[in-house]
Motif scaffolding. Structure first.
Motif, PDB file in Angstrom:
ATOM      1  N   SER A  30       1.014  -1.045   0.050  1.00 45.06           N
ATOM      2  CA  SER A  30      -0.127  -0.065  -0.151  1.00 45.06           C
ATOM      3  C   SER A  30       0.752   1.215   0.047  1.00 45.06           C
ATOM      4  O   SER A  30       0.211   2.420  -0.105  1.00 45.06           O
ATOM      5  N   LYS A  31       2.060   1.141   0.101  1.00 43.63           N
ATOM      6  CA  LYS A  31       3.179   2.244   0.019  1.00 43.63           C
ATOM      7  C   LYS A  31       3.496   2.910  -1.276  1.00 43.63           C
ATOM      8  O   LYS A  31       4.183   3.630  -1.449  1.00 43.63           O
ATOM      9  N   VAL A  32       3.071   2.040  -2.233  1.00 47.81           N
ATOM     10  CA  VAL A  32       3.744   2.418  -3.687  1.00 47.81           C
ATOM     11  C   VAL A  32       2.354   2.341  -4.612  1.00 47.81           C
ATOM     12  O   VAL A  32       1.323   1.859  -4.329  1.00 47.81           O
ATOM     13  N   ARG A  33       2.486   3.012  -5.749  1.00 47.99           N
ATOM     14  CA  ARG A  33       1.469   2.879  -6.670  1.00 47.99           C
ATOM     15  C   ARG A  33       2.181   2.093  -7.859  1.00 47.99           C
ATOM     16  O   ARG A  33       3.501   2.065  -8.019  1.00 47.99           O
ATOM     17  N   HIS A  34       1.518   1.002  -8.501  1.00 57.25           N
ATOM     18  CA  HIS A  34       1.955   0.079  -9.331  1.00 57.25           C
ATOM     19  C   HIS A  34       1.267   0.381 -10.808  1.00 57.25           C
ATOM     20  O   HIS A  34       0.020   0.620 -10.865  1.00 57.25           O
ATOM     21  N   LYS A  35       1.926   0.192 -11.919  1.00 57.96           N
ATOM     22  CA  LYS A  35       1.253   0.177 -13.211  1.00 57.96           C
ATOM     23  C   LYS A  35       2.220  -0.618 -13.879  1.00 57.96           C
ATOM     24  O   LYS A  35       3.374  -0.951 -13.858  1.00 57.96           O
ATOM     25  N   PHE A  59      12.559   5.109  -3.966  1.00 57.49           N
ATOM     26  CA  PHE A  59      12.960   4.695  -5.626  1.00 57.49           C
ATOM     27  C   PHE A  59      12.094   4.502  -6.318  1.00 57.49           C
ATOM     28  O   PHE A  59      11.240   3.632  -5.989  1.00 57.49           O
ATOM     29  N   LEU A  60      11.911   5.145  -7.454  1.00 60.06           N
ATOM     30  CA  LEU A  60      11.061   4.882  -8.622  1.00 60.06           C
ATOM     31  C   LEU A  60      11.793   3.471  -9.124  1.00 60.06           C
ATOM     32  O   LEU A  60      12.779   3.507  -9.586  1.00 60.06           O
ATOM     33  N   THR A  61      11.034   2.482  -9.363  1.00 65.62           N
ATOM     34  CA  THR A  61      11.795   1.339  -9.821  1.00 65.62           C
ATOM     35  C   THR A  61      10.722   0.614 -10.911  1.00 65.62           C
ATOM     36  O   THR A  61       9.469   0.820 -10.923  1.00 65.62           O
ATOM     37  N   ILE A  62      11.540  -0.204 -11.867  1.00 61.91           N
ATOM     38  CA  ILE A  62      10.805  -1.057 -12.756  1.00 61.91           C
ATOM     39  C   ILE A  62      11.441  -2.382 -12.717  1.00 61.91           C
ATOM     40  O   ILE A  62      12.653  -2.631 -12.492  1.00 61.91           O
ATOM     41  N   ALA A  63      10.558  -3.466 -12.886  1.00 66.49           N
ATOM     42  CA  ALA A  63      10.936  -4.973 -12.600  1.00 66.49           C
ATOM     43  C   ALA A  63      10.538  -5.501 -14.055  1.00 66.49           C
ATOM     44  O   ALA A  63       9.239  -5.131 -14.547  1.00 66.49           O
ATOM     45  N   ASP A  89       6.836  -4.111 -14.799  1.00 64.78           N
ATOM     46  CA  ASP A  89       6.077  -3.511 -13.828  1.00 64.78           C
ATOM     47  C   ASP A  89       6.788  -2.310 -13.070  1.00 64.78           C
ATOM     48  O   ASP A  89       7.878  -2.225 -12.815  1.00 64.78           O
ATOM     49  N   MET A  90       6.065  -1.125 -13.214  1.00 68.14           N
ATOM     50  CA  MET A  90       6.551   0.259 -12.421  1.00 68.14           C
ATOM     51  C   MET A  90       5.884   0.321 -11.021  1.00 68.14           C
ATOM     52  O   MET A  90       4.857   0.127 -10.952  1.00 68.14           O
ATOM     53  N   TYR A  91       6.774   0.596 -10.231  1.00 73.83           N
ATOM     54  CA  TYR A  91       6.489   0.912  -8.538  1.00 73.83           C
ATOM     55  C   TYR A  91       6.942   2.416  -8.392  1.00 73.83           C
ATOM     56  O   TYR A  91       8.004   2.697  -8.422  1.00 73.83           O
ATOM     57  N   ILE A  92       5.831   3.248  -8.164  1.00 75.61           N
ATOM     58  CA  ILE A  92       6.001   4.707  -7.738  1.00 75.61           C
ATOM     59  C   ILE A  92       5.964   4.737  -6.194  1.00 75.61           C
ATOM     60  O   ILE A  92       4.812   4.425  -5.717  1.00 75.61           O
ATOM     61  N   LEU A 119       9.763  -8.239  -5.946  1.00 77.27           N
ATOM     62  CA  LEU A 119       9.734  -8.172  -4.663  1.00 77.27           C
ATOM     63  C   LEU A 119      10.903  -7.128  -4.414  1.00 77.27           C
ATOM     64  O   LEU A 119      10.646  -6.082  -3.603  1.00 77.27           O
ATOM     65  N   TYR A 120      12.119  -7.221  -5.123  1.00 76.08           N
ATOM     66  CA  TYR A 120      13.444  -6.282  -4.636  1.00 76.08           C
ATOM     67  C   TYR A 120      12.630  -4.786  -5.280  1.00 76.08           C
ATOM     68  O   TYR A 120      12.812  -3.621  -4.730  1.00 76.08           O
ATOM     69  N   ALA A 121      12.020  -4.859  -6.468  1.00 79.40           N
ATOM     70  CA  ALA A 121      11.482  -3.442  -6.994  1.00 79.40           C
ATOM     71  C   ALA A 121      10.482  -2.734  -6.063  1.00 79.40           C
ATOM     72  O   ALA A 121      10.647  -1.528  -5.822  1.00 79.40           O
ATOM     73  N   GLN A 122       9.551  -3.582  -5.700  1.00 77.49           N
ATOM     74  CA  GLN A 122       8.485  -2.971  -4.715  1.00 77.49           C
ATOM     75  C   GLN A 122       9.187  -2.612  -3.496  1.00 77.49           C
ATOM     76  O   GLN A 122       9.036  -1.436  -3.034  1.00 77.49           O
TER      77      GLN A 122
END
Length: 364
Positions: free
Chosen positions: A53-58, A119-123, A73-76, A109-112
């Motif tokens: 719930s701590k990130v936005r996903h798309k 950090f903005l991440t993508i897996a 998957d992008m995690y913002i 899991l690492y990215a989220q």
């Protein structure tokens, strides 16, 4: 005079036609040739870990310079602590691995988790695997997979949320070695983490613990070359059997692979390691080239993380010996096995990984 005039008019017509044709040719050669493939991406949360719930996903897509469209998957972050005060944008990290896994497994899991930390991440799924494009399916190449990391950097560098001067990558297992290889070739990558890494060209060429011989390599090439002929004749690719249930006396790491990929803990239907299998002839590319040849020329920061009890530990330690500079680090996680660093959040040293990225991406 009339003859001379006709001659020059003729030259003008020829030149004009030639210029027109060259212009058409140049237009073809210089026209955008990359058109991203429309991928069939699932909209449901089908990860092997719970949604935060701590990130936005798309879901996003991007392409590499070979024209293959990759799915990610992008995690913002909702946590804004890592945003650059100068640019007002996020530092970003691209994540992939383990080798033969999909973004719904360890890399996600690492990215989220890193997104939860600001950090903005993508897996992403590598070329030819998971939800990414590319035909044939389930094939790998050291050159192409190194390129996949740089393609992720292309995408992040042009994303309006990302500070293009603060981009890092993280590779798990076989993608740890590929991450270091990418960092050697792409100075835009400012910080690289290799977690529980394999050197896939080394292990394919020499076998585990470098016990393979030149004769064994030759015999493998003979068998794989025969397989190429059979594949071409049949019009399909024979695949490997991945992580079958191990015998009681099998090495512990084989039991660990089975426990992660073939049980509820980490199974995913799109994962090569969970059952789809690699095209057998993929090994040929990894037997005929060596990554990490220029690891000693990496000027940006690198952090290698490995488990104390990991069978693959020697590959991480040997990779670290190639690196130069005081911005290179090696951390051995006490008591950890290779697969512990896939998904055991109480074992993966996320605090140390976060601090590394904050040092070289946030506070630089």
């Amino acid at each position: 005079m009339k003859t001379r005039l006709l001659f020059f008019v003729g030259l003008l017509v020829v030149a004009t036609n030639s210029f027109s044709q060259n212009a058409k040719d140049n237009a073809v050669y210089n026209a955008p040739v990359v058109q991203e493939q429309k991928l069939n991406l699932t909209n449901e949360w089908d990860k092997t870990f719970p949604k935060s719930s701590k990130v936005r996903h798309k879901k996003i897509t991007f392409h590499n310079r070979f024209g293959i469209t990759l799915a990610a998957d992008m995690y913002i972050p909702k946590n804004m602590s890592a945003i650059s005060k100068a640019s007002g944008k996020f530092p970003a990290i691209a994540v992939s691995g383990p080798f033969g896994a999909v973004k719904e497994q360890a890399s996600g899991l690492y990215a989220q988790t890193l997104a939860e930390r600001g950090f903005l991440t993508i897996a992403f799924d590598p070329s030819f695997t998971g939800e990414s494009g590319g035909i044939p399916r389930n094939v790998a190449s050291p050159d192409l997979n190194t390129e996949d990391f740089s393609a992720a950097v292309d995408y992040l560098s042009t994303n309006e949320l990302v500070d293009a001067d603060r981009i890092g990558i993280l590779g798990i297992c076989g993608w740890g070695g590929l991450a270091i290889n990418a960092a050697a070739n792409d100075p835009r990558i400012k910080a690289t983490v290799a977690s529980t890494m394999y050197n896939m060209t080394r292990v394919n060429t020499n076998g585990y613990f470098d016990k393979g011989t030149a004769e064994q390599r030759y015999q493998m090439r003979v068998e794989l070359s025969k397989q190429r002929t059979e594949d071409y004749r049949n019009g399909s690719y024979k695949r490997s059997v991945m992580n079958p249930k191990p015998a009681a006396d099998a090495p512990q790491f084989m039991k660990d692979y089975y426990d992660y990929y073939k049980t509820k803990r980490g199974y995913h239907e799109r994962s090569i390691n969970s059952g789809q299998g690699w095209n057998l002839t993929s090994n040929l590319g990894f037997m005929n080239s060596q990554i990490l040849q220029y690891a000693g020329e990496i000027q940006n920061a690198v952090f290698i993380v490995h488990g104390e009890k990991a069978h693959s530990r020697y590959m991480g330690e040997d990779a670290f010996k190639l690196l130069k500079g005081d911005n290179k680090q090696l951390y051995i996680v006490p008591g950890a096995s290779h697969c512990d660093l896939y998904d055991k959040v109480n074992v993966i040293p996320f605090d140390k990984i976060e601090q590394f990225y904050r040092t070289y991406l946030v506070n630089k």
